[in-house]
Motif scaffolding. Structure first.
Motif, PDB file in Angstrom:
ATOM      1  N   VAL A 108      45.625  39.915  23.545  1.00  0.00           N
ATOM      2  CA  VAL A 108      44.653  39.686  24.373  1.00  0.00           C
ATOM      3  C   VAL A 108      44.923  38.582  25.269  1.00  0.00           C
ATOM      4  CG1 VAL A 108      42.454  38.249  24.067  1.00  0.00           C
ATOM      5  CG2 VAL A 108      42.905  40.136  22.446  1.00  0.00           C
ATOM      6  N   PHE A 109      45.775  37.659  24.797  1.00  0.00           N
ATOM      7  CA  PHE A 109      46.157  36.355  25.720  1.00  0.00           C
ATOM      8  C   PHE A 109      47.002  36.886  26.811  1.00  0.00           C
ATOM      9  CE2 PHE A 109      49.653  33.748  27.073  1.00  0.00           C
ATOM     10  CZ  PHE A 109      48.936  32.511  27.455  1.00  0.00           C
ATOM     11  N   TRP A 110      47.843  37.867  26.682  1.00  0.00           N
ATOM     12  CA  TRP A 110      48.941  38.376  27.964  1.00  0.00           C
ATOM     13  C   TRP A 110      48.015  39.241  28.607  1.00  0.00           C
ATOM     14  CZ3 TRP A 110      52.831  35.742  29.257  1.00  0.00           C
ATOM     15  CH2 TRP A 110      53.485  34.894  28.182  1.00  0.00           C
ATOM     16  N   GLU A 148      43.601  27.564  29.342  1.00  0.00           N
ATOM     17  CA  GLU A 148      42.335  27.991  28.959  1.00  0.00           C
ATOM     18  C   GLU A 148      42.395  29.137  28.258  1.00  0.00           C
ATOM     19  OE1 GLU A 148      38.427  29.233  28.323  1.00  0.00           O
ATOM     20  OE2 GLU A 148      40.006  30.579  29.515  1.00  0.00           O
ATOM     21  N   GLY A 149      43.318  30.078  28.554  1.00  0.00           N
ATOM     22  CA  GLY A 149      43.449  31.457  27.693  1.00  0.00           C
ATOM     23  C   GLY A 149      43.981  31.075  26.300  1.00  0.00           C
ATOM     24  N   LEU A 189      54.706  26.835  49.289  1.00  0.00           N
ATOM     25  CA  LEU A 189      53.490  26.379  49.024  1.00  0.00           C
ATOM     26  C   LEU A 189      52.760  27.393  48.223  1.00  0.00           C
ATOM     27  CD1 LEU A 189      51.300  24.350  49.391  1.00  0.00           C
ATOM     28  CD2 LEU A 189      50.791  25.588  51.517  1.00  0.00           C
ATOM     29  N   HIS A 190      52.667  28.773  48.518  1.00  0.00           N
ATOM     30  CA  HIS A 190      52.003  29.794  47.755  1.00  0.00           C
ATOM     31  C   HIS A 190      52.664  29.725  46.295  1.00  0.00           C
ATOM     32  CE1 HIS A 190      49.383  32.598  49.613  1.00  0.00           C
ATOM     33  NE2 HIS A 190      49.811  32.007  50.778  1.00  0.00           N
ATOM     34  N   LEU A 191      53.707  29.796  46.009  1.00  0.00           N
ATOM     35  CA  LEU A 191      54.391  29.799  44.974  1.00  0.00           C
ATOM     36  C   LEU A 191      54.127  28.183  43.841  1.00  0.00           C
ATOM     37  CD1 LEU A 191      58.193  30.883  45.341  1.00  0.00           C
ATOM     38  CD2 LEU A 191      56.176  32.137  44.476  1.00  0.00           C
ATOM     39  N   ILE A 192      53.803  27.179  44.526  1.00  0.00           N
ATOM     40  CA  ILE A 192      53.627  26.098  43.717  1.00  0.00           C
ATOM     41  C   ILE A 192      51.919  26.166  43.548  1.00  0.00           C
ATOM     42  CG2 ILE A 192      52.992  23.543  43.899  1.00  0.00           C
ATOM     43  CD1 ILE A 192      55.612  23.572  45.885  1.00  0.00           C
ATOM     44  N   VAL A 193      50.994  26.641  44.437  1.00  0.00           N
ATOM     45  CA  VAL A 193      49.841  26.694  44.182  1.00  0.00           C
ATOM     46  C   VAL A 193      49.623  27.890  43.093  1.00  0.00           C
ATOM     47  CG1 VAL A 193      47.478  27.293  45.131  1.00  0.00           C
ATOM     48  CG2 VAL A 193      49.092  25.804  46.223  1.00  0.00           C
ATOM     49  N   GLY A 194      50.037  28.874  43.207  1.00  0.00           N
ATOM     50  CA  GLY A 194      50.006  29.883  42.247  1.00  0.00           C
ATOM     51  C   GLY A 194      50.477  29.638  40.930  1.00  0.00           C
ATOM     52  N   ALA A 195      51.545  28.794  40.732  1.00  0.00           N
ATOM     53  CA  ALA A 195      51.844  28.523  39.364  1.00  0.00           C
ATOM     54  C   ALA A 195      50.937  27.446  38.882  1.00  0.00           C
ATOM     55  CB  ALA A 195      53.276  27.820  39.430  1.00  0.00           C
ATOM     56  N   ALA A 196      50.385  26.530  39.755  1.00  0.00           N
ATOM     57  CA  ALA A 196      49.206  25.794  38.964  1.00  0.00           C
ATOM     58  C   ALA A 196      47.987  26.530  38.542  1.00  0.00           C
ATOM     59  CB  ALA A 196      48.879  24.688  40.210  1.00  0.00           C
ATOM     60  N   VAL A 197      47.643  27.737  39.384  1.00  0.00           N
ATOM     61  CA  VAL A 197      46.554  28.540  38.986  1.00  0.00           C
ATOM     62  C   VAL A 197      46.975  29.261  37.716  1.00  0.00           C
ATOM     63  CG1 VAL A 197      45.562  30.658  39.649  1.00  0.00           C
ATOM     64  CG2 VAL A 197      45.882  28.621  41.197  1.00  0.00           C
ATOM     65  N   MET A 198      48.250  29.683  37.505  1.00  0.00           N
ATOM     66  CA  MET A 198      48.565  30.251  36.195  1.00  0.00           C
ATOM     67  C   MET A 198      48.689  29.569  35.158  1.00  0.00           C
ATOM     68  SD  MET A 198      48.385  33.539  37.041  1.00  0.00           S
ATOM     69  CE  MET A 198      49.052  34.008  35.700  1.00  0.00           C
ATOM     70  N   THR A 221      37.899  29.792  34.796  1.00  0.00           N
ATOM     71  CA  THR A 221      38.238  29.189  33.498  1.00  0.00           C
ATOM     72  C   THR A 221      36.993  28.694  33.060  1.00  0.00           C
ATOM     73  OG1 THR A 221      38.904  27.093  34.611  1.00  0.00           O
ATOM     74  CG2 THR A 221      40.467  28.844  34.112  1.00  0.00           C
ATOM     75  N   GLY A 222      35.899  28.073  33.748  1.00  0.00           N
ATOM     76  CA  GLY A 222      34.706  27.587  33.434  1.00  0.00           C
ATOM     77  C   GLY A 222      33.383  28.681  33.192  1.00  0.00           C
ATOM     78  N   VAL A 223      33.643  29.659  33.950  1.00  0.00           N
ATOM     79  CA  VAL A 223      32.545  30.968  33.862  1.00  0.00           C
ATOM     80  C   VAL A 223      33.009  32.065  33.239  1.00  0.00           C
ATOM     81  CG1 VAL A 223      30.757  31.825  35.036  1.00  0.00           C
ATOM     82  CG2 VAL A 223      31.335  29.824  35.931  1.00  0.00           C
ATOM     83  N   GLY A 224      33.912  32.637  33.972  1.00  0.00           N
ATOM     84  CA  GLY A 224      34.429  33.867  33.471  1.00  0.00           C
ATOM     85  C   GLY A 224      35.402  33.775  32.289  1.00  0.00           C
ATOM     86  N   ARG A 225      36.123  32.840  32.026  1.00  0.00           N
ATOM     87  CA  ARG A 225      37.251  32.450  31.152  1.00  0.00           C
ATOM     88  C   ARG A 225      38.044  33.276  30.793  1.00  0.00           C
ATOM     89  NH1 ARG A 225      33.951  29.373  26.189  1.00  0.00           N
ATOM     90  NH2 ARG A 225      36.183  28.812  26.254  1.00  0.00           N
ATOM     91  N   VAL A 226      39.424  33.062  30.835  1.00  0.00           N
ATOM     92  CA  VAL A 226      40.389  33.768  30.613  1.00  0.00           C
ATOM     93  C   VAL A 226      40.346  34.094  29.202  1.00  0.00           C
ATOM     94  CG1 VAL A 226      42.974  33.874  30.848  1.00  0.00           C
ATOM     95  CG2 VAL A 226      41.778  32.595  32.460  1.00  0.00           C
ATOM     96  N   SER A 227      40.083  33.087  28.212  1.00  0.00           N
ATOM     97  CA  SER A 227      39.948  33.236  26.711  1.00  0.00           C
ATOM     98  C   SER A 227      39.092  34.302  26.427  1.00  0.00           C
ATOM     99  CB  SER A 227      39.829  32.199  26.101  1.00  0.00           C
ATOM    100  OG  SER A 227      38.514  31.366  26.404  1.00  0.00           O
ATOM    101  N   THR A 228      37.973  34.738  27.004  1.00  0.00           N
ATOM    102  CA  THR A 228      37.205  35.625  26.735  1.00  0.00           C
ATOM    103  C   THR A 228      37.529  37.075  26.329  1.00  0.00           C
ATOM    104  OG1 THR A 228      35.411  34.465  28.112  1.00  0.00           O
ATOM    105  CG2 THR A 228      34.986  36.821  27.220  1.00  0.00           C
ATOM    106  N   ILE A 229      37.095  37.766  24.944  1.00  0.00           N
ATOM    107  CA  ILE A 229      37.600  39.052  24.749  1.00  0.00           C
ATOM    108  C   ILE A 229      36.585  40.152  25.238  1.00  0.00           C
ATOM    109  CG2 ILE A 229      38.289  40.521  23.026  1.00  0.00           C
ATOM    110  CD1 ILE A 229      39.037  38.234  21.471  1.00  0.00           C
ATOM    111  N   GLY A 230      36.912  40.351  26.459  1.00  0.00           N
ATOM    112  CA  GLY A 230      35.773  41.487  27.285  1.00  0.00           C
ATOM    113  C   GLY A 230      36.203  41.865  28.633  1.00  0.00           C
TER     114      GLY A 230
END
Length: 213
Positions: free
Chosen positions: A109-111, A48-49, A33-42, A164-173
């Motif tokens: 930046v992405f990785w 988004e990134g 369950l942890h792996l499935i949820v973690g995969a969905a989160v990643m 992904t909506g506030v902090g955002r993975v795609s942000t360079i900072g």
């Protein structure tokens, strides 16, 4: 009578094996369950990134410039009071693994952001487990508590929404890095409370959530 004792011993041994098998199955399900949820989160963070940034802002370019200054050894220019040094320092190290092109720069930046995102997720889960156990006053076994299915999925939804909506993975900072460090520091604080006794830990956890005694 000896036969009855032998039968009782066999029965107890059989029950012990059944309990161990049942525990192993539960542990495997919990891990799965942890792996499935973690995969969905990643996956959500990776999407988004990769596609969340449409153009570079002034802050994005500034952090890229600071990282390039660090790579070039120009520390006098890099140590600028306007821009924190932590994120550009990490980025400058990761940049060495990619080509010296704009595409390589964006890949770095992405990785880097995805790695910070992953560490933040693990820290968030660990902190949530510690605080859940502390509120229940059960710190005798140490470590983080096992989260229920509802709490695990709720934590994943909350984490993905914020990161992904506030902090955002795609942000360079450094925003995501700050969140990651916050989780780590908070875990350390919980450890201090736990070492002083369960009740202190409960107080610390509730104070962390803003809940009055």
């Amino acid at each position: 009578m000896a036969a009855n004792m032998a039968l009782d011993t066999v029965q107890v041994g059989s029950d012990g094996l059944e309990v161990k098998a049942s525990n192993a199955i539960l542990k495997w399900r919990y891990l799965s369950l942890h792996l499935i949820v973690g995969a969905a989160v990643m996956l959500a963070g990776a999407v988004e990134g990769r596609y969340g940034r449409l153009e570079l802002s002034g802050d994005d370019i500034s952090y890229l410039d600071v990282a390039n200054m660090i790579r070039a050894g120009d520390w006098r220019a890099a140590l600028n009071p306007l821009w924190s040094i932590g994120y550009p320092l990490l980025l400058s190290g990761v940049r060495r693994l990619f080509s010296s092109t704009p595409h390589g720069e964006m890949a770095a930046v992405f990785w880097l952001n995805l790695a910070i995102y992953f560490v933040a997720w693990i820290g968030f889960l660990w902190l949530l487990g510690l605080m859940s156990r502390a509120v229940q006053g059960d710190l005798s076994s140490g470590g983080a508590a096992r989260l229920s299915l509802f709490l695990l999925i709720g934590a994943a939804c909350l984490f993905v929404t914020v990161q992904t909506g506030v902090g955002r993975v795609s942000t360079i900072g450094p925003d995501l890095l700050v969140a990651c460090l916050f989780f780590r520091v908070r875990i350390g604080v919980e450890g201090v409370f736990a070492s002083n006794g369960g009740q202190h830990s409960v107080v610390g956890s509730r104070a962390g959530f803003g809940v009055l005694e």
